[in-house]
Design a protein around this motif. Structure first.
Motif, PDB file in Angstrom:
ATOM      1  N   VAL A 157       2.833  11.761 -50.257  1.00 38.35           N
ATOM      2  CA  VAL A 157       2.483  13.099 -50.734  1.00 38.35           C
ATOM      3  C   VAL A 157       2.753  13.279 -52.229  1.00 38.35           C
ATOM      4  O   VAL A 157       1.877  13.759 -52.963  1.00 38.35           O
ATOM      5  CB  VAL A 157       3.222  14.178 -49.916  1.00 38.35           C
ATOM      6  N   PRO A 158       3.935  12.919 -52.748  1.00 35.93           N
ATOM      7  CA  PRO A 158       4.168  13.136 -54.189  1.00 35.93           C
ATOM      8  C   PRO A 158       3.148  12.428 -55.073  1.00 35.93           C
ATOM      9  O   PRO A 158       2.681  13.000 -56.068  1.00 35.93           O
ATOM     10  CB  PRO A 158       5.584  12.578 -54.393  1.00 35.93           C
ATOM     11  N   ALA A 159       2.804  11.185 -54.746  1.00 34.54           N
ATOM     12  CA  ALA A 159       1.843  10.454 -55.567  1.00 34.54           C
ATOM     13  C   ALA A 159       0.464  11.094 -55.508  1.00 34.54           C
ATOM     14  O   ALA A 159      -0.222  11.229 -56.531  1.00 34.54           O
ATOM     15  CB  ALA A 159       1.777   9.000 -55.108  1.00 34.54           C
ATOM     16  N   LEU A 160       0.030  11.520 -54.324  1.00 34.74           N
ATOM     17  CA  LEU A 160      -1.289  12.138 -54.183  1.00 34.74           C
ATOM     18  C   LEU A 160      -1.339  13.476 -54.914  1.00 34.74           C
ATOM     19  O   LEU A 160      -2.327  13.803 -55.574  1.00 34.74           O
ATOM     20  CB  LEU A 160      -1.628  12.312 -52.705  1.00 34.74           C
ATOM     21  N   ARG A 161      -0.256  14.244 -54.817  1.00 34.73           N
ATOM     22  CA  ARG A 161      -0.233  15.530 -55.518  1.00 34.73           C
ATOM     23  C   ARG A 161      -0.206  15.319 -57.031  1.00 34.73           C
ATOM     24  O   ARG A 161      -0.787  16.098 -57.791  1.00 34.73           O
ATOM     25  CB  ARG A 161       0.983  16.335 -55.062  1.00 34.73           C
ATOM     26  N   ARG A 162       0.464  14.257 -57.474  1.00 35.49           N
ATOM     27  CA  ARG A 162       0.492  13.963 -58.903  1.00 35.49           C
ATOM     28  C   ARG A 162      -0.909  13.611 -59.400  1.00 35.49           C
ATOM     29  O   ARG A 162      -1.322  14.039 -60.484  1.00 35.49           O
ATOM     30  CB  ARG A 162       1.466  12.804 -59.159  1.00 35.49           C
ATOM     31  N   LEU A 163      -1.650  12.847 -58.593  1.00 38.61           N
ATOM     32  CA  LEU A 163      -3.027  12.530 -58.961  1.00 38.61           C
ATOM     33  C   LEU A 163      -3.858  13.802 -59.104  1.00 38.61           C
ATOM     34  O   LEU A 163      -4.693  13.921 -59.989  1.00 38.61           O
ATOM     35  CB  LEU A 163      -3.657  11.611 -57.910  1.00 38.61           C
ATOM     36  N   MET A 164      -3.626  14.738 -58.218  1.00 39.90           N
ATOM     37  CA  MET A 164      -4.359  15.994 -58.291  1.00 39.90           C
ATOM     38  C   MET A 164      -3.929  16.794 -59.518  1.00 39.90           C
ATOM     39  O   MET A 164      -4.763  17.359 -60.227  1.00 39.90           O
ATOM     40  CB  MET A 164      -4.123  16.817 -57.026  1.00 39.90           C
ATOM     41  N   ASP A 165      -2.627  16.781 -59.830  1.00 40.87           N
ATOM     42  CA  ASP A 165      -2.122  17.556 -60.963  1.00 40.87           C
ATOM     43  C   ASP A 165      -2.693  17.062 -62.292  1.00 40.87           C
ATOM     44  O   ASP A 165      -2.964  17.861 -63.196  1.00 40.87           O
ATOM     45  CB  ASP A 165      -0.589  17.483 -61.012  1.00 40.87           C
ATOM     46  N   VAL A 166      -2.869  15.747 -62.415  1.00 41.14           N
ATOM     47  CA  VAL A 166      -3.370  15.210 -63.676  1.00 41.14           C
ATOM     48  C   VAL A 166      -4.891  15.145 -63.702  1.00 41.14           C
ATOM     49  O   VAL A 166      -5.492  14.631 -64.636  1.00 41.14           O
ATOM     50  CB  VAL A 166      -2.790  13.800 -63.948  1.00 41.14           C
ATOM     51  N   GLY A 167      -5.531  15.682 -62.667  1.00 44.08           N
ATOM     52  CA  GLY A 167      -6.983  15.785 -62.660  1.00 44.08           C
ATOM     53  C   GLY A 167      -7.723  14.510 -62.341  1.00 44.08           C
ATOM     54  O   GLY A 167      -8.933  14.415 -62.551  1.00 44.08           O
ATOM     55  N   ARG A 168      -7.023  13.506 -61.810  1.00 40.64           N
ATOM     56  CA  ARG A 168      -7.701  12.260 -61.484  1.00 40.64           C
ATOM     57  C   ARG A 168      -8.339  12.301 -60.094  1.00 40.64           C
ATOM     58  O   ARG A 168      -9.247  11.537 -59.797  1.00 40.64           O
ATOM     59  CB  ARG A 168      -6.714  11.082 -61.538  1.00 40.64           C
ATOM     60  N   LEU A 169      -7.827  13.168 -59.254  1.00 39.88           N
ATOM     61  CA  LEU A 169      -8.297  13.226 -57.871  1.00 39.88           C
ATOM     62  C   LEU A 169      -8.583  14.681 -57.536  1.00 39.88           C
ATOM     63  O   LEU A 169      -7.856  15.328 -56.809  1.00 39.88           O
ATOM     64  CB  LEU A 169      -7.224  12.648 -56.937  1.00 39.88           C
ATOM     65  N   MET A 170      -9.680  15.191 -58.075  1.00 42.28           N
ATOM     66  CA  MET A 170      -9.938  16.623 -58.029  1.00 42.28           C
ATOM     67  C   MET A 170     -10.139  17.160 -56.625  1.00 42.28           C
ATOM     68  O   MET A 170      -9.736  18.271 -56.317  1.00 42.28           O
ATOM     69  CB  MET A 170     -11.153  16.957 -58.886  1.00 42.28           C
ATOM     70  N   ASP A 171     -10.779  16.378 -55.745  1.00 38.50           N
ATOM     71  CA  ASP A 171     -11.061  16.951 -54.433  1.00 38.50           C
ATOM     72  C   ASP A 171      -9.984  16.660 -53.404  1.00 38.50           C
ATOM     73  O   ASP A 171     -10.180  16.869 -52.226  1.00 38.50           O
ATOM     74  CB  ASP A 171     -12.426  16.491 -53.907  1.00 38.50           C
ATOM     75  N   ASP A 231       6.647   2.297 -60.081  1.00 41.21           N
ATOM     76  CA  ASP A 231       6.060   2.969 -61.242  1.00 41.21           C
ATOM     77  C   ASP A 231       6.747   4.326 -61.437  1.00 41.21           C
ATOM     78  O   ASP A 231       6.828   5.124 -60.506  1.00 41.21           O
ATOM     79  CB  ASP A 231       4.560   3.173 -61.027  1.00 41.21           C
ATOM     80  N   PRO A 232       7.272   4.608 -62.642  1.00 44.66           N
ATOM     81  CA  PRO A 232       7.948   5.896 -62.861  1.00 44.66           C
ATOM     82  C   PRO A 232       7.015   7.084 -62.706  1.00 44.66           C
ATOM     83  O   PRO A 232       7.473   8.188 -62.386  1.00 44.66           O
ATOM     84  CB  PRO A 232       8.474   5.775 -64.301  1.00 44.66           C
ATOM     85  N   ASP A 233       5.723   6.881 -62.929  1.00 44.29           N
ATOM     86  CA  ASP A 233       4.751   7.951 -62.726  1.00 44.29           C
ATOM     87  C   ASP A 233       4.233   7.851 -61.293  1.00 44.29           C
ATOM     88  O   ASP A 233       3.630   6.843 -60.913  1.00 44.29           O
ATOM     89  CB  ASP A 233       3.587   7.808 -63.707  1.00 44.29           C
ATOM     90  N   PRO A 234       4.454   8.876 -60.446  1.00 42.11           N
ATOM     91  CA  PRO A 234       3.981   8.805 -59.064  1.00 42.11           C
ATOM     92  C   PRO A 234       2.501   8.485 -58.947  1.00 42.11           C
ATOM     93  O   PRO A 234       2.072   7.858 -57.977  1.00 42.11           O
ATOM     94  CB  PRO A 234       4.292  10.207 -58.516  1.00 42.11           C
ATOM     95  N   ALA A 235       1.708   8.901 -59.946  1.00 46.64           N
ATOM     96  CA  ALA A 235       0.277   8.629 -59.893  1.00 46.64           C
ATOM     97  C   ALA A 235      -0.010   7.132 -59.935  1.00 46.64           C
ATOM     98  O   ALA A 235      -1.032   6.672 -59.438  1.00 46.64           O
ATOM     99  CB  ALA A 235      -0.439   9.325 -61.047  1.00 46.64           C
ATOM    100  N   GLY A 236       0.897   6.352 -60.519  1.00 42.66           N
ATOM    101  CA  GLY A 236       0.700   4.918 -60.593  1.00 42.66           C
ATOM    102  C   GLY A 236       1.005   4.203 -59.294  1.00 42.66           C
ATOM    103  O   GLY A 236       0.802   2.985 -59.193  1.00 42.66           O
TER     104      GLY A 236
END
Length: 373
Positions: A157-171, A231-236
């Motif tokens: 969940v944290p990684a997926l939400r981070r992707l959404m927050d940075v606009g990489r995974l809009m839907d 990866d320190p960035d959850p999106a990674g």
């Protein structure tokens, strides 16, 4: 070059008999194992219809409950007069693409030890000690088409939400479970998981397990390929992901016969490796299995002599109307615009268009791609 679904023509069996039985001394009963009717066969024909090279792909499904399925490539045979011309590579490559089309994240083969180096150059790795089959030394080898693919878990969940927050995974915001990934209930008696009641406790089981949102509806599932765990960035920590769910019409009403692919994302570092194609086909495979299970559970009433019809399900998706490259990607996978559009639910001033594809229960045979021959 052609892909033959099911029982192959006699020319294929003649070639295999010549190579395996006559040349290599394999017992005929071992060569004709009764599994050809359930396989896909890649065949190179000459102008007279004679088979010059062939191989087959079996799709036995997961080995264990909860595991990802694995395709098995075998029966690779090339006419003696045509060897050294790349025909073995052609049929093997064609079946690797067929496996991807089937939504198989990996393929394995039981290679004769003398040609193991050939398969190693194609990206296969040894996964077991050599053994003897039909008096010939073999070794099991594997090629991953989507390395590390698994169903999403609550810990993601944290990684997926981070992707959404940075606009990489809009839907991601439109996935029915992203906001409730940790609220997945324990498996019901039927083996289908269910959502926990609002406000209920969090549960650890994988979130990608089939889930019926309403009686008669298609389940939903989510898959991902993990990135670097440290990866320190959850999106990674996510290399790629995708989900499939019941499709909802604009009025908000779910459609039990239409599924929607959503949340497809591949990290820039992992693009142009076929991961996007494989993930979409994984979704389609799940939809075929769900629809087939529903059909078997509630067979339609037909006259006794009427031939059975394979269930076909519609798969839809929405994408930014301005993204030409994305449109081209989906068109290559067989999706076509329906003429419908809408305002993007998760972005301001963005219009999405709908694309759709009919997914048959069984993949038909077809000519192989020119690049494979």
């Amino acid at each position: 070059m052609a892909i033959v679904a099911g029982t192959p023509p006699s020319a294929v069996l003649e070639l295999r008999t010549t190579v395996f039985v006559d040349e290599q001394g394999v017992p005929a009963e071992h060569e004709l194992d009764g599994r050809d009717g359930d396989a896909d066969h890649a065949v190179v024909f000459d102008a007279a219809g004679r088979a010059l090279a062939t191989a087959r792909l079996l799709d036995p499904g997961p080995r264990t409950l909860g595991a990802q399925p694995v395709g098995i490539i075998g029966r690779v045979a090339v006419d003696g007069a045509c060897r050294g011309q790349g025909l073995g590579l052609a049929v093997t490559t064609a079946l690797t693409e067929r496996a991807r089309e089937r939504g198989l994240p990996a393929v394995e083969l039981h290679a004769q030890l003398q040609v193991a180096d050939f398969y190693a150059r194609l990206g296969y790795r040894v996964i077991a000690e050599p053994d003897i089959e039909a008096g010939i030394e073999h070794v099991w080898m594997r090629r991953d088409l989507a390395p590390g693919l698994r169903q999403a878990r609550a810990e993601d969940v944290p990684a997926l939400r981070r992707l959404m927050d940075v606009g990489r995974l809009m839907d991601v915001g439109r996935l029915m479970d992203v906001g409730r990934l940790m609220d997945v209930g324990q498996p019901a008696a039927s083996g289908i998981t269910r959502a926990a009641a609002p406000g209920g406790p969090a549960h650890p089981p994988p979130v990608g397990q089939p889930h019926l949102a309403a009686p008669g509806g298609l389940p939903h599932a989510m898959w991902m390929i993990p990135g670097r765990a440290d990866d320190p960035d959850p999106a990674g920590r996510v290399l790629a992901c995708v989900a499939v769910r019941r499709h909802e019409e604009p009025a908000g009403l779910p459609s039990p016969s239409v599924a929607e692919v959503t949340g497809l994302w591949v990290a820039r570092s992992a693009r142009r490796q076929g991961l996007g194609t494989t993930l979409v086909r994984v979704c389609e495979r799940a939809v075929r299995q769900w629809r087939s299970s529903q059909t078997q559970a509630s067979p339609p009433v037909r006259p006794a002599l009427a031939p059975p019809t394979a269930p076909v399900v519609q798969v839809v998706l929405w994408c930014d109307e301005r993204s030409v490259a994305v449109h081209q990607f989906w068109r290559r996978l067989g999706y076509v615009p329906t003429g419908r559009s809408r305002a993007c639910p998760s972005a301001v001033a963005m219009v999405e268009i709908e694309l759709r594809r009919s997914v048959p229960h069984r993949l038909p045979g077809r000519p192989a791609r020119p690049s494979a021959s």
